[in-house]
Design a protein around this motif. Sequence first.
Motif, PDB file in Angstrom:
ATOM      1  N   PHE A  69       0.993  -1.239  -0.017  1.00 19.45           N
ATOM      2  CA  PHE A  69      -0.005   0.123   0.118  1.00 19.45           C
ATOM      3  C   PHE A  69       0.988   1.217   0.098  1.00 19.45           C
ATOM      4  N   PRO A  70       1.432   1.592  -1.184  1.00 23.62           N
ATOM      5  CA  PRO A  70       2.527   2.800  -1.263  1.00 23.62           C
ATOM      6  C   PRO A  70       1.898   3.890  -0.609  1.00 23.62           C
ATOM      7  N   GLY A  71       2.856   4.452   0.248  1.00 27.50           N
ATOM      8  CA  GLY A  71       2.471   5.607   1.188  1.00 27.50           C
ATOM      9  C   GLY A  71       1.733   5.596   2.179  1.00 27.50           C
ATOM     10  N   ILE A  72       0.966   4.372   2.435  1.00 27.92           N
ATOM     11  CA  ILE A  72       0.130   4.198   3.638  1.00 27.92           C
ATOM     12  C   ILE A  72       0.554   3.131   4.405  1.00 27.92           C
ATOM     13  N   ALA A  73       1.093   3.693   5.850  1.00 26.07           N
ATOM     14  CA  ALA A  73       1.610   2.484   6.918  1.00 26.07           C
ATOM     15  C   ALA A  73       0.462   1.856   7.617  1.00 26.07           C
ATOM     16  N   ILE A  74       0.921   0.416   7.579  1.00 27.88           N
ATOM     17  CA  ILE A  74       0.031  -0.501   8.338  1.00 27.88           C
ATOM     18  C   ILE A  74       0.602  -0.608   9.598  1.00 27.88           C
ATOM     19  N   LEU A  80      -8.544   1.967   0.007  1.00 29.49           N
ATOM     20  CA  LEU A  80      -7.718   3.048   0.395  1.00 29.49           C
ATOM     21  C   LEU A  80      -7.428   3.899  -0.612  1.00 29.49           C
ATOM     22  N   ARG A  81      -7.355   3.354  -1.870  1.00 30.61           N
ATOM     23  CA  ARG A  81      -7.064   4.070  -2.994  1.00 30.61           C
ATOM     24  C   ARG A  81      -8.172   4.916  -3.720  1.00 30.61           C
ATOM     25  N   VAL A 131      -2.992  14.701   4.104  1.00 31.15           N
ATOM     26  CA  VAL A 131      -3.245  13.443   3.372  1.00 31.15           C
ATOM     27  C   VAL A 131      -3.160  12.206   4.147  1.00 31.15           C
ATOM     28  N   LEU A 132      -3.829  11.184   4.070  1.00 25.46           N
ATOM     29  CA  LEU A 132      -3.638   9.940   4.800  1.00 25.46           C
ATOM     30  C   LEU A 132      -2.470   9.150   4.556  1.00 25.46           C
ATOM     31  N   PHE A 177      -7.104   6.236  12.008  1.00 21.08           N
ATOM     32  CA  PHE A 177      -6.349   6.660  10.784  1.00 21.08           C
ATOM     33  C   PHE A 177      -5.403   7.635  11.130  1.00 21.08           C
ATOM     34  N   SER A 178      -3.997   7.702  10.523  1.00 17.02           N
ATOM     35  CA  SER A 178      -3.001   8.793  10.831  1.00 17.02           C
ATOM     36  C   SER A 178      -2.907   9.454   9.480  1.00 17.02           C
TER      37      SER A 178
END
Length: 146
Positions: free
Chosen positions: A4-9, A27-28, A43-44, A80-81
């Motif tokens: 999930f590029p750019g979104i950390a889990i 997400l996208r 942004v998320l 969500f961050s």
Amino acid sequence: SEPFPGIAITPAATLRCDTALALAGWLRDVALPASRRLDDRGVLTGFAQGTTYLCRRRNDALDGVLSEHAFGNAVDIMSFSFAEGPPIAVEPREREGTMAEAFQDAVRAGACLYFTTVLGPGSDEAHADHLHLDVIQRRGGFRLCQ
């Protein structure tokens, strides 16, 4: 590469392919665009998950049907961050009238387009503090969105 590029889990998640694909699409197409409406947060950038793959029964009961978590078919999202500002925790937000409520409502409703089960605050006590998203297959393609 990142799933999930750019979104950390956080923490890292273990999911079946169908679940990961549903999560990536949501997400996208839903969560990222909705986050762009939050002027004070940017942004998320990630989300905190409470459970992905975990061999257990529904709602941690001692007996009964296995949870979709036991098959890697589910993810529980706790918060969500964002690039700026504080995170948004998933919590009961009925009639707050805030952008945090609008964001939570938007991502929850949009999740029903990608997941066959969406539960969260107000659906039952077990889901009061997170969004439960899963891809269980039901007859006739039925979706449970509460």
